[in-house]
Design an enzyme around this catalytic site. Structure first.
Site, PDB file in Angstrom:
ATOM      1  N   TRP A   1       0.847  -1.193   0.000  1.00 32.75           N
ATOM      2  CA  TRP A   1       0.000   0.000   0.000  1.00 32.75           C
ATOM      3  C   TRP A   1       0.879   1.237   0.000  1.00 32.75           C
ATOM      4  CZ3 TRP A   1      -1.949   2.623   4.891  1.00 32.75           C
ATOM      5  CH2 TRP A   1      -2.937   3.587   4.619  1.00 32.75           C
ATOM      6  N   ASP A  38      -0.934  -5.992   9.237  1.00 27.02           N
ATOM      7  CA  ASP A  38      -1.893  -4.978   8.817  1.00 27.02           C
ATOM      8  C   ASP A  38      -3.132  -5.738   8.362  1.00 27.02           C
ATOM      9  OD1 ASP A  38      -1.840  -2.174   6.438  1.00 27.02           O
ATOM     10  OD2 ASP A  38      -3.382  -2.924   7.792  1.00 27.02           O
ATOM     11  N   LYS A  92     -13.349  -0.934   5.622  1.00 27.52           N
ATOM     12  CA  LYS A  92     -13.974  -1.693   4.549  1.00 27.52           C
ATOM     13  C   LYS A  92     -14.983  -2.708   5.046  1.00 27.52           C
ATOM     14  CE  LYS A  92     -10.054  -0.147   2.567  1.00 27.52           C
ATOM     15  NZ  LYS A  92      -9.045   0.610   3.355  1.00 27.52           N
TER      16      LYS A  92
END
Lengths: 425, 428
Positions: free
Chosen positions: A137, A218, A254
């Site tokens: 990311w 993560d 999300k």
């Protein structure tokens, strides 16, 4: 003394954030066919943002409860939320939780959790290098660097297979100095969608433990990858089951659709309860000068849902529906490209998992798709499957087909902005 | 010792990590936050008489937290109506626009000319931290001058941003007022172009504010020295009850042509504490510069939290964007400010009635257009030892610097509080 000039007169304008800048560009485009496959935010079949029903219900409950006040949360955040978040990722029966060896602090979504964890490491850890997968990311490097860690990479994605470069990963992590921190995507790797298998995770675990490397997970997509919350947490749980220490950053952006509410948690699994308690006290010193205490609204929604069995079940159903829709989009895109006979092997579209597909398209091809087809995606060729619908898959397939067949060499490059010329083959 | 640790770190491959010692063995337990730790201690106290005059969170006359009516109404309108998409990195544009009007003036030319770089921030703390990080990045050789005393977290913020700190005289313990002469000396003696942190109104923790004339002199001296003024405005509306009046210091500096920075918070004046809503603004020379500065502020926010929380910002923009709700808000702010002013009067009267030999004029004294102390806090002048006695013997909780949060004082507890203060401060 010239008081009319600013002390910041020499500041130049910063470049757009590579990910969030995509949406900025998309918003400026007036084409009716434009398609935003940039930022990883879920969209329905109708291309609309989605607020989960269970979230709306939770919000109504909160609003209607007049006894609720808006006081400051403690520095570490909402206690219920913290406990429930730890259970969600580590499992309700996790011995680490039962032994009080886990400290969990509410943070501002995944970004905030990573940053607080990194700042803590920079202050208290002895080996200030973190290894991040290549690619990862876009915001990871900046987060760790600003926190005071130095960033190195380990091989991860294999462009040839569009899958995992497992040998490269093992070699690079095997060569890391003892004690180094290792960033691991718990599931649904962003941007590639390529995850290790369970067997590979076990090998990774053994390697990290034998080299004394510190795992920092993560977890931004728990439940979103396979549709199953427990399956998506397997990697993390493996590392807790062996009795060792690790960090885990969780995001509800999300999987609960709470994007803008900035809800997340950082958990640190420690060897003993005493250590966990001291660690928590030090985490407060990181948080207090950053924002004092975290925002209450999103965390209250999450806690409301997680603690109520019916609401929790309703959530898992809605979560699975989102995951299933994405899996279906993958299949449809793959089928469309196969039907077109687009050159190349596109099976990675259905092998990769989670919100993103790493198409393998290069920056020129991406720029071409944006210019000619008004399709917006990040320049590394990552597309957010969540932004696709049955209606728009054909448009995307056409664009990919055109990009692959018409743009295959490096064309004009100009100060960071790539212009794709239609190089007729 | 080292040998044993090494042996402990030998790992058996099969079980993984069972024999490793903790990486965090040497982590010291951190001291409790001097302010937030007070409420923790208060909550843990079972005494029915306990009083919390520690953290600066408003309470009504029953000692209960308050959610403003305008806020409840805004929430009713918001709930279930909107999605929760990411805000831009700079936050809610609408919220920021309304917030700038409060600080710079409803018809500010600077807003019209788009000269203000502004981003939504995580309340006042977040706004100060963004500015401190920004200052470090773009003026790496600068320091920050901080008043003595100040909100304790200011020191933490600029320290974590790695900006060196200096202090300037502010509070005058003998008069329990402003040490204006020493303040002006410090401004004059600071190197040209220094960065100063100023409390726009209702100084925390002392409650001591400069008068309007004094602000003009400070501004004049700042001009002569080319200093940068960074205003922390956490109590607009809360000091006098009138937001425009409370922004006077800022308006004076703007009139005098300074390019200032401002941290604004809605924690107290809209009661949005836990929502973490605030704004950081930096006045620039022109629009182009404002765009550049804003983009750089966003670059600092992105690796910290990506984008700010939407809920609190929606409440603010709903209220300030609706004339009726805004009117209601202004009324409710005035009620809160008036109650506090009333409690100041009662506390002082109670102490004087008890025959306390000390002077308590500073709690309320009018001094030109301003109370000698104003806003949520009163610097009582008590020593840490006296405060400890208040806590141990009377279950009264406040920070050890003797700061009383007037918002925690009620008609129900003011007598008890006055009596306790008298007990611990009277000569032995």
């Amino acid at each position: 003394m010239d008081s009319s000039s600013s002390v910041f007169a020499n500041i130049v304008r910063a470049p757009e954030d590579p990910i969030l800048g995509v949406t900025v560009a998309y918003n400026k485009d007036s084409s009716p066919n434009k398609l935003n496959l940039g930022v990883g935010a879920y969209r329905t079949e109708e291309g609309k943002p989605l607020v989960l029903n269970v979230v709306r219900r939770a919000e109504q409950m909160l609003v209607n409860d007049n006894s609720r006040v808006k006081e400051y949360l403690p520095i570490v955040g909402l206690a219920d939320f913290n406990k429930l978040s730890a259970k969600l990722i580590f499992g309700a029966d996790s011995p680490a939780i039962q032994e009080n060896r886990v400290t969990t602090v509410q943070c501002l979504s995944g970004t905030g959790s990573l940053r607080v964890g990194a700042e803590f490491l920079a202050k208290h850890y002895h080996q200030l290098t973190i290894y991040i997968p290549n690619p990862t990311w876009g915001n990871h490097t900046k987060i760790f660097t600003l926190a005071g860690l130095s960033v190195k990479t380990y091989r991860y994605y294999d462009p040839a297979t569009r899958g995992l470069d497992f040998q490269g990963l093992l070699e690079d992590l095997g060569a890391a100095p003892s004690g180094s921190i290792v960033l691991l995507h718990a599931c649904a790797h962003n941007p590639t969608g390529v995850d290790p298998t369970n067997e590979q995770w076990e090998q990774i675990r053994q390697l990290l433990r034998s080299k004394g490397l510190l795992p920092f997970f993560d977890s931004a997509y728990q439940g979103f990858a396979s549709g199953n919350l427990d399956a998506d947490a397997q990697s993390v749980r493996m590392f807790v089951a062996d009795g060792g220490e690790c960090f885990a950053a969780q995001s509800y952006a999300k999987n609960m659709g709470l994007y803008g509410e900035r809800v997340g948690a950082l958990s640190i699994v420690c060897k003993t309860a005493d250590v966990a308690s001291r660690v928590e006290s030090q985490l407060k010193l990181v948080i207090r000068p950053m924002y004092s205490n975290p925002p209450i609204h999103g965390a209250s929604i999450v806690a409301t849902i997680l603690k109520d069995r019916d609401m929790f079940n309703e959530w898992t159903v809605e979560l699975k529906a989102m995951a299933d829709r994405i899996i279906s989009m993958r299949q449809q895109l793959f089928d469309a490209l196969s039907a077109k006979g687009t050159p190349g092997d596109w099976s990675h579209i259905i092998k990769q998992i989670g919100m993103f597909t790493f198409t393998g398209l290069n920056t020129e091809q991406v720029a071409f798709m944006t210019k000619e087809y008004h399709i917006y995606l990040t320049s590394d060729g990552r597309i957010s499957m969540a932004g696709l619908s049955s209606k728009t898959v054909p448009h995307l397939a056409e664009a990919i087909h055109a990009a692959v067949t018409r743009v295959d060499t490096y064309c004009a490059v100009s100060t960071g902005l790539v212009y794709a010329l239609q190089c007729e083959s | 010792m080292a040998c044993r640790r090494f042996v402990n770190q030998q790992v058996q491959i099969r079980s993984g990590a069972r024999f490793m010692s903790s990486w965090w063995q040497s982590v010291e337990p951190a001291p409790k936050d001097p302010i937030l730790g007070v409420t923790e201690a208060f909550l843990a106290d079972p005494s029915p008489e306990k009083v919390n005059v520690g953290v600066g969170a408003y309470r009504d006359d029953n000692g209960k937290p308050v959610v403003l009516e305008c806020v409840r109404e805004a929430e009713r309108r918001i709930a279930g109506n909107l999605n929760m998409e990411y805000l831009p990195m700079g936050g809610s544009v609408k919220m920021v626009e309304e917030t700038l009007k409060l600080a710079y003036g409803e018809n500010s030319e600077f807003i019209k000319d788009k000269r203000i770089a502004a981003v939504q921030a995580l309340s006042g703390t977040g706004a100060c931290r963004l500015f401190a990080d920004f200052q470090k990045r773009f003026r790496p050789d600068s320091q920050i001058f901080i008043p003595v005393p100040t909100w304790s977290n200011h020191h933490n913020i600029w320290r974590d941003a790695q900006v060196p700190q200096r202090t300037y005289h502010y509070y005058h313990p003998e008069s329990k007022g402003l040490d204006f002469a020493a303040l002006m000396d410090d401004i004059k003696n600071a190197p040209n172009g220094s960065f100063f942190l100023l409390h726009a109104c209702a100084h925390n923790p002392t409650g001591v504010d400069p008068s309007e004339e004094q602000w003009r002199e400070i501004s004049h001296q700042f001009k002569a020295k080319g200093h940068f003024a960074f205003f922390d405005m956490a109590y607009q509306g809360f000091a006098s009850g009138d937001p425009n009046r409370d922004a006077k210091s800022i308006r004076i500096f703007l009139q005098d042509g300074h390019h200032i920075g401002i941290s604004q918070s809605y924690a107290k004046n809209m009661g949005l504490y836990g929502q973490r809503v605030g704004c950081l603004s930096v006045l620039c020379e022109d629009e182009k510069q404002a765009v550049a500065v804003k983009s750089q502020l966003q670059q600092i926010a992105r690796p910290m939290y990506s984008n700010p929380p939407v809920h609190g910002a929606l409440i603010v923009s709903t209220i300030l964007g609706d004339p009726e709700l805004k009117k209601l808000w202004l009324q409710e702010v005035k009620v809160m400010a008036d109650r506090i002013i009333g409690m100041r009067t009662m506390l002082r009267e109670n102490l004087e009635k008890l025959g306390s030999p000390l002077s308590w004029k500073h709690i309320t004294d009018q001094h030109t257009a301003y109370c000698k102390q104003i806003g949520m806090f009163c610097y009582s002048g008590m020593t840490p030892e006296q405060v400890d006695r208040l806590t141990k013997e009377f279950h009264i909780y406040m920070t050890r610097n003797g700061r009383i949060s007037m918002a925690g004082v009620t008609t129900g507890n003011v007598g008890y509080l006055a009596n306790a203060i008298n007990e611990v401060t009277k000569p032995a």
